[in-house]
Scaffold this motif. Structure first.
Motif, mmCIF file in Angstrom:
data_model
loop_
_atom_site.group_PDB
_atom_site.id
_atom_site.type_symbol
_atom_site.label_atom_id
_atom_site.label_comp_id
_atom_site.label_asym_id
_atom_site.label_seq_id
_atom_site.Cartn_x
_atom_site.Cartn_y
_atom_site.Cartn_z
ATOM 1 N N GLN A 93 0.834 -1.205 0.000
ATOM 2 C CA GLN A 93 0.000 0.000 0.000
ATOM 3 C C GLN A 93 0.872 1.261 0.000
ATOM 4 O O GLN A 93 0.545 2.246 -0.663
ATOM 5 C CB GLN A 93 -0.950 -0.001 1.199
ATOM 6 C CG GLN A 93 -1.987 -1.093 1.186
ATOM 7 C CD GLN A 93 -2.926 -1.011 -0.014
ATOM 8 O OE1 GLN A 93 -3.234 0.054 -0.520
ATOM 9 N NE2 GLN A 93 -3.372 -2.169 -0.473
ATOM 10 N N LYS A 94 1.981 1.195 0.698
ATOM 11 C CA LYS A 94 2.912 2.330 0.721
ATOM 12 C C LYS A 94 3.492 2.547 -0.682
ATOM 13 O O LYS A 94 3.590 3.686 -1.143
ATOM 14 C CB LYS A 94 4.029 2.069 1.731
ATOM 15 C CG LYS A 94 5.049 3.177 1.817
ATOM 16 C CD LYS A 94 6.142 2.830 2.807
ATOM 17 C CE LYS A 94 7.234 3.884 2.781
ATOM 18 N NZ LYS A 94 8.365 3.519 3.646
ATOM 19 N N PHE B 121 1.764 6.615 -7.160
ATOM 20 C CA PHE B 121 0.763 7.518 -7.714
ATOM 21 C C PHE B 121 0.865 8.925 -7.159
ATOM 22 O O PHE B 121 0.403 9.878 -7.793
ATOM 23 C CB PHE B 121 -0.633 6.922 -7.569
ATOM 24 C CG PHE B 121 -0.843 5.802 -8.543
ATOM 25 C CD1 PHE B 121 -1.105 6.071 -9.880
ATOM 26 C CD2 PHE B 121 -0.718 4.485 -8.157
ATOM 27 C CE1 PHE B 121 -1.264 5.059 -10.799
ATOM 28 C CE2 PHE B 121 -0.880 3.453 -9.065
ATOM 29 C CZ PHE B 121 -1.150 3.742 -10.394
ATOM 30 N N LEU B 122 1.505 9.093 -5.999
ATOM 31 C CA LEU B 122 1.792 10.434 -5.501
ATOM 32 C C LEU B 122 2.785 11.125 -6.435
ATOM 33 O O LEU B 122 2.607 12.299 -6.785
ATOM 34 C CB LEU B 122 2.345 10.371 -4.075
ATOM 35 C CG LEU B 122 2.691 11.719 -3.457
ATOM 36 C CD1 LEU B 122 1.427 12.542 -3.228
ATOM 37 C CD2 LEU B 122 3.438 11.527 -2.143
ATOM 38 N N ARG B 123 3.825 10.389 -6.846
ATOM 39 C CA ARG B 123 4.800 10.963 -7.788
ATOM 40 C C ARG B 123 4.108 11.358 -9.086
ATOM 41 O O ARG B 123 4.381 12.414 -9.648
ATOM 42 C CB ARG B 123 5.932 9.977 -8.048
ATOM 43 C CG ARG B 123 6.968 9.940 -6.950
ATOM 44 C CD ARG B 123 8.179 9.105 -7.328
ATOM 45 N NE ARG B 123 7.904 7.684 -7.308
ATOM 46 C CZ ARG B 123 8.031 6.908 -6.232
ATOM 47 N NH1 ARG B 123 8.430 7.433 -5.087
ATOM 48 N NH2 ARG B 123 7.786 5.628 -6.298
ATOM 49 N N ASN C 144 -6.349 4.105 -2.307
ATOM 50 C CA ASN C 144 -5.013 4.624 -2.041
ATOM 51 C C ASN C 144 -4.443 5.311 -3.281
ATOM 52 O O ASN C 144 -3.944 6.438 -3.214
ATOM 53 C CB ASN C 144 -4.131 3.448 -1.598
ATOM 54 C CG ASN C 144 -2.870 3.881 -0.919
ATOM 55 O OD1 ASN C 144 -2.600 5.056 -0.746
ATOM 56 N ND2 ASN C 144 -2.075 2.900 -0.532
ATOM 57 N N ALA C 145 -4.508 4.629 -4.426
ATOM 58 C CA ALA C 145 -3.973 5.179 -5.673
ATOM 59 C C ALA C 145 -4.762 6.414 -6.110
ATOM 60 O O ALA C 145 -4.181 7.399 -6.584
ATOM 61 C CB ALA C 145 -4.000 4.117 -6.766
ATOM 62 N N LEU C 146 -6.081 6.365 -5.966
ATOM 63 C CA LEU C 146 -6.905 7.515 -6.358
ATOM 64 C C LEU C 146 -6.602 8.736 -5.496
ATOM 65 O O LEU C 146 -6.440 9.848 -6.011
ATOM 66 C CB LEU C 146 -8.390 7.158 -6.275
ATOM 67 C CG LEU C 146 -8.895 6.230 -7.368
ATOM 68 C CD1 LEU C 146 -10.308 5.756 -7.062
ATOM 69 C CD2 LEU C 146 -8.835 6.898 -8.726
ATOM 70 N N ILE C 147 -6.501 8.529 -4.201
ATOM 71 C CA ILE C 147 -6.196 9.649 -3.301
ATOM 72 C C ILE C 147 -4.814 10.210 -3.607
ATOM 73 O O ILE C 147 -4.627 11.426 -3.698
ATOM 74 C CB ILE C 147 -6.309 9.206 -1.823
ATOM 75 C CG1 ILE C 147 -7.784 8.988 -1.473
ATOM 76 C CG2 ILE C 147 -5.659 10.214 -0.881
ATOM 77 C CD1 ILE C 147 -8.009 8.284 -0.151
ATOM 78 N N ALA C 148 -3.837 9.323 -3.797
ATOM 79 C CA ALA C 148 -2.466 9.766 -4.058
ATOM 80 C C ALA C 148 -2.343 10.518 -5.378
ATOM 81 O O ALA C 148 -1.529 11.431 -5.497
ATOM 82 C CB ALA C 148 -1.519 8.564 -4.067
ATOM 83 N N SER C 149 -3.144 10.163 -6.376
ATOM 84 C CA SER C 149 -3.020 10.837 -7.672
ATOM 85 C C SER C 149 -3.879 12.089 -7.771
ATOM 86 O O SER C 149 -3.559 12.988 -8.541
ATOM 87 C CB SER C 149 -3.351 9.875 -8.812
ATOM 88 O OG SER C 149 -4.692 9.472 -8.745
ATOM 89 N N VAL C 150 -4.956 12.176 -6.985
ATOM 90 C CA VAL C 150 -5.883 13.307 -7.124
ATOM 91 C C VAL C 150 -5.626 14.417 -6.105
ATOM 92 O O VAL C 150 -5.637 15.601 -6.459
ATOM 93 C CB VAL C 150 -7.343 12.806 -7.025
ATOM 94 C CG1 VAL C 150 -8.316 13.961 -6.968
ATOM 95 C CG2 VAL C 150 -7.670 11.906 -8.203
#
Length: 190
Positions: A3-4, A10-12, A78-84
């Motif tokens: 998850q990390k 996706f944060l990057r 997790n991926a959606l939050i990190a990318s949006v």
């Protein structure tokens, strides 16, 4: 741990994908295929094609699907939050500040300088897809025909990309089904 990794990948993309979906796609490819090896380039190409055929931003759709595939429902969120979320925060901060300086040459230059960089990133990714398709079962001749035909349909006749992708996917499914039917007939005859 996974998850990390999903969040960081996706944060990057969310932080560095300046210019929207087209600029994010090579970044997602770099993270998902090259760095973490969660899928190969062929699988990525399929996800990208389907993501482009569906409505909405492609980077968000890809983040949601890849996050789900790698980490389940939690990975998807997790991926959606990190990318949006980084995009939302940066948008609020930048637009608030850039509105004040919108007529300054350095702001216009900054926005215009990103365009060629994104074009090169997309060209590199595209060339990788072209090389793969030429080496695939299609071969170079059929790949060239599809590339030229797609270019004419999209740029000259202004066909919507989703229609082209849908027709190609439907055609390949029909061809696959007809090939399986022929194999079953041959097995019956033996």
């Amino acid at each position: 741990m996974r998850q990390k990794e999903i969040f960081l990948a996706f944060l990057r993309v969310g932080l560095l994908g300046y210019g929207g979906g087209p600029s994010s796609i090579p970044l997602v490819h770099k993270e998902v295929v090259q760095k973490y090896k969660w899928m190969n380039s062929d699988e990525f190409s399929d996800i990208l094609a389907l993501g482009n055929a569906l409505p909405g931003p492609v980077a968000t759709k890809m983040a949601g699907y890849i996050g789900y595939r790698v980490g389940g429902v939690l990975g998807m969120f997790n991926a959606l939050i990190a990318s949006v979320v980084p995009t939302i925060i940066l948008l609020i901060i930048l637009l608030t500040n850039l509105q004040t300086y919108k007529d300054e040459p350095w702001v216009k230059g900054m926005a215009e300088a990103v365009v060629p960089v994104v074009a090169v990133m997309l060209a590199v990714l595209t060339w990788g897809f072209v090389k793969k398709s030429g080496k695939s079962v299609l071969g170079w001749r059929w790949s060239a025909v599809l590339i030229l035909g797609s270019f004419i349909l999209l740029e000259v006749l202004h066909l919507h990309p989703a229609i082209l992708i849908f027709v190609l996917l439907a055609g390949s499914l029909l061809k696959k089904n007809s090939n399986e039917g022929e194999k079953k007939k041959e097995q019956k005859n033996l």
